[in-house]
Design a protein around this motif. Structure first.
Motif, PDB file in Angstrom:
ATOM      1  N   SER A  29       0.837  -1.197   0.000  1.00 40.76           N
ATOM      2  CA  SER A  29       0.000   0.000   0.000  1.00 40.76           C
ATOM      3  C   SER A  29       0.868   1.241   0.000  1.00 40.76           C
TER       4      SER A  29
ATOM      5  N   CYS B  55     -10.601  -2.131   2.562  1.00 34.83           N
ATOM      6  CA  CYS B  55      -9.427  -2.473   1.760  1.00 34.83           C
ATOM      7  C   CYS B  55      -9.746  -3.586   0.767  1.00 34.83           C
TER       8      CYS B  55
ATOM      9  N   GLN C  54       2.236  -6.663   4.452  1.00 37.35           N
ATOM     10  CA  GLN C  54       1.354  -6.158   3.409  1.00 37.35           C
ATOM     11  C   GLN C  54       0.001  -6.872   3.521  1.00 37.35           C
TER      12      GLN C  54
ATOM     13  N   CYS D 252      -4.431  -6.661   3.287  1.00 36.25           N
ATOM     14  CA  CYS D 252      -5.444  -5.811   3.918  1.00 36.25           C
ATOM     15  C   CYS D 252      -5.452  -5.929   5.436  1.00 36.25           C
TER      16      CYS D 252
ATOM     17  N   GLU E 220      -2.629  -3.729   6.487  1.00 36.21           N
ATOM     18  CA  GLU E 220      -2.950  -2.341   6.196  1.00 36.21           C
ATOM     19  C   GLU E 220      -3.928  -1.780   7.232  1.00 36.21           C
TER      20      GLU E 220
ATOM     21  N   SER F 102      -3.121   1.279   9.815  1.00 35.83           N
ATOM     22  CA  SER F 102      -3.969   2.464   9.901  1.00 35.83           C
ATOM     23  C   SER F 102      -4.384   2.753  11.338  1.00 35.83           C
TER      24      SER F 102
END
Length: 313
Positions: free
Chosen positions: A38, A72, A168, A170, A173, A177
Motif C-alpha cells: 500500500s 481495503c 502487506q 489488507c 494495512e 492504519s
C-alpha cells in the motif's frame, strides 16, 4: 490472528487455513502470496499514557480493524463482511472452574453456547464467500487479504519461538492504519497474547491449585458427582465440534455445573485460582514489561480513531 512460524505454507494449505481462520470474527495471520504494498503513509499517533483497555474498548478496536479490512478488500475487488462476535464459551469465561452458580443454572457448562458458536461459524459469510470463488479468484483473494510470504513482521515469543507475518495485505494495512507503528504493534500483540494464554496452565501447575482441586473433588463426590477435576466434568458435557455428545440430559449438565460452582466456593478453589492468576499475571507483565507497555500504549492511542471508524461504519 495467530502468526506463522518459519516459511510460508503451500498455496493449497494457505487457502485451507484461511477458510478455517474466517470461521472466527477476528482473522488469523494466515500467509499467502503478495498484493502490491500500500502506498499510504500512516499519520503518527501522539504519545498516549499506557493503560489496559476494557473488554468493550478492545471490541471497538477489533470492529474498527474489521471495517478497515472490509474497505481495503472492497478496493481490491473482493467482498468482506464484518461478522458477529462468537460468544465466549466456558473455557474463556471460567478457565479453571465454574464459580458462578447463576451462570451455571442458565448455561450448565455452556453446551448451549457451543451450539451457537458452531452455528455462527458454519454460516460465516466470509468463509462461504471464499468457498464460492473459483480457484484462481480465491487465490487472488487470499493474496489481497494476507499479503506475501511471512516476511516484514516478526515477534519473538519467550520460550515459544518466533512467529512471522507479511507486512502487506489488507489485514496488515488495517492494523497499520489503526496503530501507525505496525512492526511494534505486531510484536507487542503476538507476545502479550501468547503470554496471557500461558497464565492458566501456569496456575494449574501450582501445588496450591492442585490441592484445592483435590478438595473440590471431595466436595463433588458428596453431592453425587465423581470427577477428579473441573476439566474432566466440563469435557463430559461440552464436546469439540463434530464430536459425539455425552448422552447426558440438559438437566444433568445444569445440576452438575451448579454443584461445581457451590464446591468452587466451599473448597476454596475459586479463591485460590483468582489469587494465583493475579500473581501470575503480575509476574508475567513485570518480566515482559516492554511488550505489555507497548501494547497498552498503542491500543490507547488507537482508541479514538477506532471509535470514529466504528461510528462511520
Amino acid at each position: 490472528m495467530a502468526g506463522r512460524t518459519g516459511s510460508c505454507p503451500g498455496r493449497g494449505k494457505a487457502v485451507a487455513t484461511l477458510l478455517l481462520c474466517l470461521a472466527a470474527p477476528a482473522l488469523s495471520a494466515c500467509t499467502a502470496a503478495p498484493p502490491p504494498p500500500s502506498p499510504r503513509t500512516p499519520v503518527p499517533e501522539p504519545t498516549v499514557a499506557a493503560r489496559a483497555l476494557t473488554p468493550a474498548e478492545r471490541q471497538t478496536l477489533a470492529k474498527a480493524e474489521a471495517l478497515l479490512t472490509r474497505n481495503c478488500m472492497e478496493e481490491r475487488g473482493f467482498s468482506y463482511h464484518v461478522t458477529e462476535d462468537l460468544p465466549d464459551g466456558v473455557n474463556r469465561l471460567f478457565p479453571h472452574v465454574v464459580d458462578d452458580e447463576g451462570w451455571a443454572a442458565e448455561h450448565g457448562y455452556g453446551s448451549d453456547i457451543q451450539r451457537k458458536r458452531d452455528s455462527l461459524a458454519a454460516k460465516n459469510p466470509n468463509q462461504l464467500y471464499f468457498r464460492s470463488l473459483s480457484a484462481e479468484r480465491r487465490d487472488a483473494a487470499v493474496d489481497a487479504l494476507n499479503g506475501p510470504e511471512a516476511t516484514g513482521l516478526e515477534a519473538r515469543i519467550p520460550g515459544m519461538g518466533t512467529v512471522r507475518h507479511s507486512d502487506q495485505g489488507c489485514e496488515s494495512e488495517a492494523q497499520r492504519s489503526l496503530y501507525s507503528d505496525l512492526r511494534k504493534w505486531y510484536s507487542a500483540w503476538k507476545v502479550t497474547d501468547a503470554l496471557e494464554r500461558s497464565v492458566p496452565p501456569a496456575v494449574a501447575r501450582d501445588e496450591r491449585f492442585t490441592a484445592a482441586v483435590s478438595r473440590w473433588s471431595t466436595c463433588m463426590r458428596t453431592k453425587g458427582h465423581s470427577y477428579s477435576s473441573p476439566m474432566e466434568a466440563r469435557q463430559r458435557f461440552v464436546r469439540p465440534t463434530g464430536a459425539p455428545g455425552s448422552g447426558e440430559s440438559r438437566a444433568t449438565e445444569i445440576a452438575t455445573a451448579r454443584a461445581e460452582a457451590q464446591c468452587a466456593g466451599t473448597s476454596g478453589l475459586a479463591k485460590t485460582a483468582r489469587t494465583l492468576t493475579r500473581a501470575e499475571r503480575a509476574k508475567t507483565e513485570s518480566d515482559h514489561s516492554t511488550e505489555f507497555i507497548n501494547r497498552k500504549t498503542l491500543e490507547s492511542g488507537a482508541l479514538n480513531r477506532a471509535r470514529d471508524i466504528v461510528k462511520a461504519g
